[in-house]
Design an enzyme around this catalytic site. Structure first.
Site, PDB file in Angstrom:
ATOM      1  N   SER A 101     -80.236  -8.753 -27.009  1.00  0.00           N
ATOM      2  CA  SER A 101     -81.085  -7.705 -26.460  1.00  0.00           C
ATOM      3  C   SER A 101     -82.324  -8.053 -25.689  1.00  0.00           C
ATOM      4  CB  SER A 101     -81.549  -6.681 -27.510  1.00  0.00           C
ATOM      5  OG  SER A 101     -81.892  -5.438 -26.939  1.00  0.00           O
ATOM      6  N   ASP A 240     -83.792  -3.753 -20.201  1.00  0.00           N
ATOM      7  CA  ASP A 240     -83.755  -5.069 -21.049  1.00  0.00           C
ATOM      8  C   ASP A 240     -82.539  -5.972 -20.933  1.00  0.00           C
ATOM      9  OD1 ASP A 240     -81.918  -3.489 -22.340  1.00  0.00           O
ATOM     10  OD2 ASP A 240     -82.925  -4.293 -24.345  1.00  0.00           O
ATOM     11  N   ASP A 242     -79.802  -6.720 -22.342  1.00  0.00           N
ATOM     12  CA  ASP A 242     -78.238  -6.127 -22.631  1.00  0.00           C
ATOM     13  C   ASP A 242     -78.160  -4.759 -22.014  1.00  0.00           C
ATOM     14  OD1 ASP A 242     -79.707  -4.747 -24.571  1.00  0.00           O
ATOM     15  OD2 ASP A 242     -77.969  -4.974 -25.767  1.00  0.00           O
ATOM     16  N   ASP A 244     -79.402  -1.770 -22.910  1.00  0.00           N
ATOM     17  CA  ASP A 244     -79.128  -0.466 -23.718  1.00  0.00           C
ATOM     18  C   ASP A 244     -80.964   0.036 -23.800  1.00  0.00           C
ATOM     19  OD1 ASP A 244     -80.730  -2.276 -25.587  1.00  0.00           O
ATOM     20  OD2 ASP A 244     -79.233  -1.942 -26.984  1.00  0.00           O
TER      21      ASP A 244
END
Length: 445
Positions: A101, A240, A242, A244
């Site tokens: 992430s 960010d 990833d 999400d």
């Protein structure tokens, strides 16, 4: 029963340190494949962000899954919510994301989705953990899984994102800057907004495996703030690593956080009669969000910190919208998990409907001063259990006499204690937060 490997958001850690090692990932792939196969024929999607270690772990998971008889479909670099969506559309038993992430490149991790695009149930995670502690056995040769690559995954997800706004919607005339954090949104995000008519300036979309989240994206907003001003843009959008989490910047360069984005989306749905219930925030959500929603007659509840807890609360109440101030925003009317691109599109639609700029729209939410200090600690007993910390927290809470909040909690993904104090007077709030953070540091020494 407590879990040995799975944390609040899958399995995460430093690359090369157990369990974020190739041999563990091989065994994890096998254990997951064995668990999924108990549900019948097994097809598993695997996606990743742009970390260099993703190649290594993708190969290890692929070997483990196929050795258990699972077929594997490789998606390549894709946002985490894209794997959730594609797991549903391909009718897979599960989706796996290789990502840490918003963390730097030397961390990595694994997230699982069910075939419905939701987080795995606890009982399935426990089954995988039990299998991890048993000897690995390979299925007979004729039952080894097959591997294929999905070459049109990006195009499928782009069209899905575009479908979250009404057909015919155009953002023509809107000039935006997007920061892709050199991460998983670097291909799809620019295409989504350009295909919907916006003029797009793109930052941090040249991943090299090492630069993900490196002074860019939603955890480092300075670059985006400067670009919005220099490019004379209407707003900026930061993702960010990833995809999400999303934060925004208005035309003045001011940061618009997840609480404000959540309010904008919820108010828009409420005004159109489509909210369905209330809004779920977290223990970290600003008190101002709760008060602003109350002014509109919108119920608000707080879940534990972590998008999986927000999602669980939404499911239990059959509500549509929830999120965190860090930028996880969940819109169940469109998807099954936090999706940064879709959340950003809902904000743009709300602005378009009201014919307002972001700076004007955000004024409806007046946030209370909130100070958050992260204190790193080593192993051993949690400093939150120390009597002096408990006493000080109670004393500060009493001193604010119902006009503020104190929240001390351990991070679910890092060795940190988060000290948060919120109230009406900023200098008082900062003083209390620094006092508590100093005490936590002292008892952790």
């Amino acid at each position: 029963m407590s879990k040995k490997y799975f944390g609040t958001d899958g399995i995460r850690g430093r690359v090369g340190e157990y369990p974020i090692t190739p041999d563990f990932m091989l065994k994890l792939g096998w254990a997951a494949g064995m668990a999924f196969r108990k549900m019948g024929a097994c097809k598993v999607l695997v996606g990743k962000d742009t970390r260099i270690s993703g190649y290594m772990f993708e190969s290890a998971l692929e070997a483990g899954l196929t050795s258990a008889g699972a077929d594997v479909m490789l998606l390549g670099p894709m946002p985490t919510p894209a794997i959730a969506y594609l797991s549903r559309t391909f009718q897979a038993e599960a989706g796996i994301v290789i990502s840490a992430s918003h963390n730097p490149h030397d961390d990595n991790g694994i997230k699982f989705f069910s075939g419905k695009g939701t987080k795995l149930p606890d009982e399935l995670e426990l089954m995988i953990e039990e299998l991890l502690d048993t000897p690995m056995t390979v299925v007979e040769s004729s039952k080894i899984g097959k591997v294929s690559r999905i070459n049109d995954a990006s195009g499928r997800y782009i069209e899905f994102c575009k479908s979250s706004v009404p057909t015919g919607t155009s953002f023509s005339g809107l000039r935006i800057v997007i920061d892709c954090a050199h991460g998983a949104t670097y291909k799809v995000a620019p295409s989504v907004f350009r295909e919907l008519g916006a003029e797009v300036v793109v930052l941090s979309a040249q991943p090299n495996g090492l630069n993900i989240n490196d002074n860019c994206g939603s955890t480092h907003m300075g670059q985006l703030q400067a670009a919005v001003l220099s490019e004379h843009a209407d707003l900026g959008i930061a993702f960010d690593g990833d995809g999400d989490r999303v934060l925004m910047v208005d035309h003045t360069g001011a940061i618009v956080d997840g609480d404000e984005l959540l309010y904008i989306i919820a108010r828009d749905l409420h005004e159109r009669g489509k909210l369905q219930g209330g809004v779920v925030g977290t223990l970290m959500s600003n008190l101002g969000l709760e008060l602003a929603l109350a002014d509109l007659g919108i119920p608000f509840v707080r879940a534990n910190v972590g998008d999986r807890y927000v999602i669980a609360e939404l499911l239990e109440r059959n509500w549509l919208v929830g999120g965190e101030n860090s930028g996880h925003v969940v819109c169940f009317n469109h998807t099954t998990t936090g999706d940064a691109i879709i959340a950003a599109l809902q904000v743009l639609m709300a602005l378009k409907t009201r014919n307002e700029g972001l700076a004007q729209t955000r004024q409806a939410l007046r946030k209370c001063p909130q100070v958050l200090i992260n204190v790193r600690f080593g192993g051993g007993e949690s400093p939150l259990e120390h009597p002096a910390v408990k006493e000080a927290s109670a004393r500060v809470t009493q001193a604010m006499a119902g006009r503020g909040r104190v929240l001390l909690r351990k991070s679910g993904t890092e060795p940190l204690v988060r000290v948060m104090v919120e109230g009406e007077d900023e200098s008082q709030v900062r003083g209390y937060a620094e006092e508590l953070a100093k005490l936590v540091t002292e008892v952790s020494a």
